[in-house]
Design a protein around this motif. Structure first.
Motif, mmCIF file in Angstrom:
data_model
loop_
_atom_site.group_PDB
_atom_site.id
_atom_site.type_symbol
_atom_site.label_atom_id
_atom_site.label_comp_id
_atom_site.label_asym_id
_atom_site.label_seq_id
_atom_site.Cartn_x
_atom_site.Cartn_y
_atom_site.Cartn_z
ATOM 1 N N PHE A 54 41.671 29.206 -8.217
ATOM 2 C CA PHE A 54 42.322 28.206 -9.575
ATOM 3 C C PHE A 54 41.374 27.093 -9.576
ATOM 4 C CE2 PHE A 54 45.851 25.141 -10.937
ATOM 5 C CZ PHE A 54 45.510 25.967 -12.256
ATOM 6 N N ALA A 55 40.865 26.374 -8.587
ATOM 7 C CA ALA A 55 39.946 25.097 -8.609
ATOM 8 C C ALA A 55 38.732 25.625 -9.402
ATOM 9 C CB ALA A 55 39.816 24.491 -7.348
ATOM 10 N N ALA A 56 38.012 26.741 -8.893
ATOM 11 C CA ALA A 56 36.793 27.100 -9.204
ATOM 12 C C ALA A 56 36.853 27.508 -11.084
ATOM 13 C CB ALA A 56 36.417 28.437 -8.666
ATOM 14 N N PHE A 73 40.760 19.005 -8.692
ATOM 15 C CA PHE A 73 40.776 18.247 -7.392
ATOM 16 C C PHE A 73 42.039 18.643 -6.429
ATOM 17 C CE2 PHE A 73 42.163 14.575 -5.161
ATOM 18 C CZ PHE A 73 41.498 14.298 -4.082
ATOM 19 N N LEU A 74 43.249 18.625 -7.124
ATOM 20 C CA LEU A 74 44.511 18.751 -6.480
ATOM 21 C C LEU A 74 44.471 20.389 -5.822
ATOM 22 C CD1 LEU A 74 46.684 16.989 -8.954
ATOM 23 C CD2 LEU A 74 46.437 16.425 -6.400
ATOM 24 N N ALA A 75 43.960 21.402 -6.515
ATOM 25 C CA ALA A 75 43.728 22.884 -6.402
ATOM 26 C C ALA A 75 42.975 22.715 -5.109
ATOM 27 C CB ALA A 75 43.190 23.590 -7.235
ATOM 28 N N LEU A 76 41.766 22.072 -4.908
ATOM 29 C CA LEU A 76 40.988 22.209 -3.836
ATOM 30 C C LEU A 76 41.594 21.334 -2.700
ATOM 31 C CD1 LEU A 76 37.434 21.425 -5.216
ATOM 32 C CD2 LEU A 76 37.959 23.448 -4.052
ATOM 33 N N ALA A 77 42.513 20.530 -2.776
ATOM 34 C CA ALA A 77 43.054 19.670 -1.988
ATOM 35 C C ALA A 77 44.273 20.598 -1.386
ATOM 36 C CB ALA A 77 43.595 18.408 -2.496
#
Length: 172
Positions: A54-56, A73-77
């Motif tokens: 999702f982040a990508a 950023f939130l998806a990577l976190a």
């Protein structure tokens, strides 16, 4: 009388009287704990992969949109929060299979390691739901309000569903 060495970790063995011995009953609890750890590791790994994908997707599709950058950023976190849970629960499953007497529900609830993993899992859930919430604002104000309106009760329902199975330390 049942001999613990006569059967191989199968909790479905029936004895002549139709009842299970104490060893077989306790063995079922230990197998359940190992399965709890395995399933937690599996769910965390799926959520970590989804969060990273999702982040990508957001990074590619958002361009220079500020909401897209925050959602990515939130998806990577979230992904980073789920990865240690995957590893920790996998190793806990190995430990529970190797030392079944030491791993039961009482010990899991009091174990600070499991409490830390449960907290990280919840942090990952919060970040993932927040990224869903923020990503709606990339499209339009109306869609942002709709995703925000869905994310808040969604997070509440997720926490209600996870409450019985996660061991998070309570604040005094």
């Amino acid at each position: 009388r049942c001999d613990p060495f006569s059967h191989d970790f199968d909790s479905s063995i029936r004895h002549p009287a139709g009842q299970r011995c104490r060893f077989c009953l306790s063995l079922g609890i230990f197998v359940t704990m190992a399965e709890y750890y395995r399933q937690s590791a599996f769910i965390s790994s799926v959520l970590a992969g989804f969060s990273f994908t999702f982040a990508a997707t957001l990074l590619v599709g958002a361009g220079r949109h500020r909401a897209g950058a925050w959602a990515a950023f939130l998806a990577l976190a979230a992904s980073i929060g789920f990865l240690p849970v995957t590893l920790g629960m996998t190793f806990s499953a190995v430990r529970a299979a190797s030392y079944p007497v030491q791993f039961n529900l009482v010990h899991a609830a009091a174990d600070p390691y499991i409490q830390m993993l449960s907290t990280l899992f919840l942090l990952g859930i919060v970040c993932l739901v927040a990224s869903f919430r923020v990503s709606g604002w990339m499209r339009s104000r109306a869609f942002g309000l709709a995703t925000t309106a869905l994310a808040v009760p969604g997070a509440t329902l997720i926490f209600a569903a996870l409450r019985p199975v996660l061991f998070v330390s309570r604040l005094p």
